[in-house]
Design a protein around this motif. Structure first.
Motif, PDB file in Angstrom:
ATOM      1  N   LEU A  38     -20.237 -91.097 -38.773  1.00 39.26           N
ATOM      2  CA  LEU A  38     -20.758 -90.795 -37.435  1.00 39.26           C
ATOM      3  C   LEU A  38     -21.880 -89.758 -37.560  1.00 39.26           C
ATOM      4  CD1 LEU A  38     -20.577 -91.016 -34.328  1.00 39.26           C
ATOM      5  CD2 LEU A  38     -18.790 -89.276 -34.398  1.00 39.26           C
ATOM      6  N   ASP A  62     -22.003 -95.131 -36.808  1.00 45.99           N
ATOM      7  CA  ASP A  62     -22.225 -94.910 -35.390  1.00 45.99           C
ATOM      8  C   ASP A  62     -22.972 -93.592 -35.235  1.00 45.99           C
ATOM      9  OD1 ASP A  62     -21.890 -95.639 -32.640  1.00 45.99           O
ATOM     10  OD2 ASP A  62     -20.003 -96.589 -33.258  1.00 45.99           O
ATOM     11  N   ILE A  85     -20.132 -91.690 -28.176  1.00 48.16           N
ATOM     12  CA  ILE A  85     -19.710 -92.836 -28.984  1.00 48.16           C
ATOM     13  C   ILE A  85     -18.851 -93.733 -28.088  1.00 48.16           C
ATOM     14  CG2 ILE A  85     -17.837 -91.394 -29.938  1.00 48.16           C
ATOM     15  CD1 ILE A  85     -17.860 -93.174 -32.398  1.00 48.16           C
ATOM     16  N   VAL A  95     -12.888 -91.135 -39.064  1.00 53.81           N
ATOM     17  CA  VAL A  95     -14.253 -90.714 -38.750  1.00 53.81           C
ATOM     18  C   VAL A  95     -14.704 -89.597 -39.693  1.00 53.81           C
ATOM     19  CG1 VAL A  95     -15.766 -89.754 -36.963  1.00 53.81           C
ATOM     20  CG2 VAL A  95     -13.886 -91.296 -36.319  1.00 53.81           C
TER      21      VAL A  95
END
Ligand code: PRP
Length: 180
Positions: A38, A62, A85, A95
């Motif tokens: 992320l 992401d 997100i 994550v």
């Protein structure tokens, strides 16, 4: 080296070696997990691009974007989320938040809690640079490329007034550039 940079703090070669070392460690640690990188825009993009290429395990990516004024926070200590997100499967994701730099620590400590509250399966953090001398909240990242002194650095994603992000090295900006 460009004229606005006083000295190179981390060379392209050093960064390359460090990123592949970090990717190796992350690949080992996340073997069999459901890794989601992320990136926190915009500073993380160069590091994130390099890091993901060196991973030897599958990953998804992401992005989030948070505000920077006042050191990334408002006076309440709450970080302003500009791009969130949106995924329905966050509860299955391990994550790994990817940053270019940690300064006060407020952005990452807020984001870790935010992502846990949102239901992420696990949350860890990875930063290319750390300036521990600037810390205002107690926060330790899980993966660090290099600890650096409190100097004004640009390049490899880091900007001054939105410039210098594309430099392949991390350099100290000349004082005259930001003290005009
Ligand atoms: C920088 C960096 C982190 C944050 C770190 O982003 O990328 O997100 O500041 O500071 P902290 O530890 O004091 O919270 P910036 O706000 O400069 O935005 P950018 O990534 O778009 O350059």
């Amino acid at each position: 080296m460009i004229k606005d940079v006083e000295k190179i703090l981390l060379s392209e070669k050093f960064i390359e070696a460090k990123v592949s070392e970090m990717a190796e460690k992350i690949s080992r640690d996340y073997e069999g997990k459901n890794l989601l990188l992320l990136g926190i825009l915009k500073g993380s993009v160069v590091f994130m691009g390099d890091l993901m290429k060196h991973l030897t395990i599958p990953t998804q990516i992401d992005f989030m974007r948070v505000s920077s004024y006042g050191g990334g926070t408002v006076s309440s200590g709450r970080v302003n989320i500009i791009l969130d997100i949106f995924r329905g499967d966050l509860d299955t994701c391990d994550v790994l938040v990817v940053e270019d730099i940690i300064d006060s620590g407020k952005t990452l400590s807020y984001l870790v809690q935010y992502l846990k509250n949102k239901g992420a399966k696990s949350v860890k953090t990875c930063t290319m640079l750390d300036k521990p001398s600037r810390r205002e909240v107690d926060f330790t990242p899980d993966y660090v490329g290099a600890e650096i002194p409190d100097e004004f650095v640009v390049g490899y994603g880091l900007d001054y007034d939105e410039n210098y992000r594309a430099l392949p090295y991390i350099g100290v900006l000349k004082r005259e550039v930001y003290e005009k």
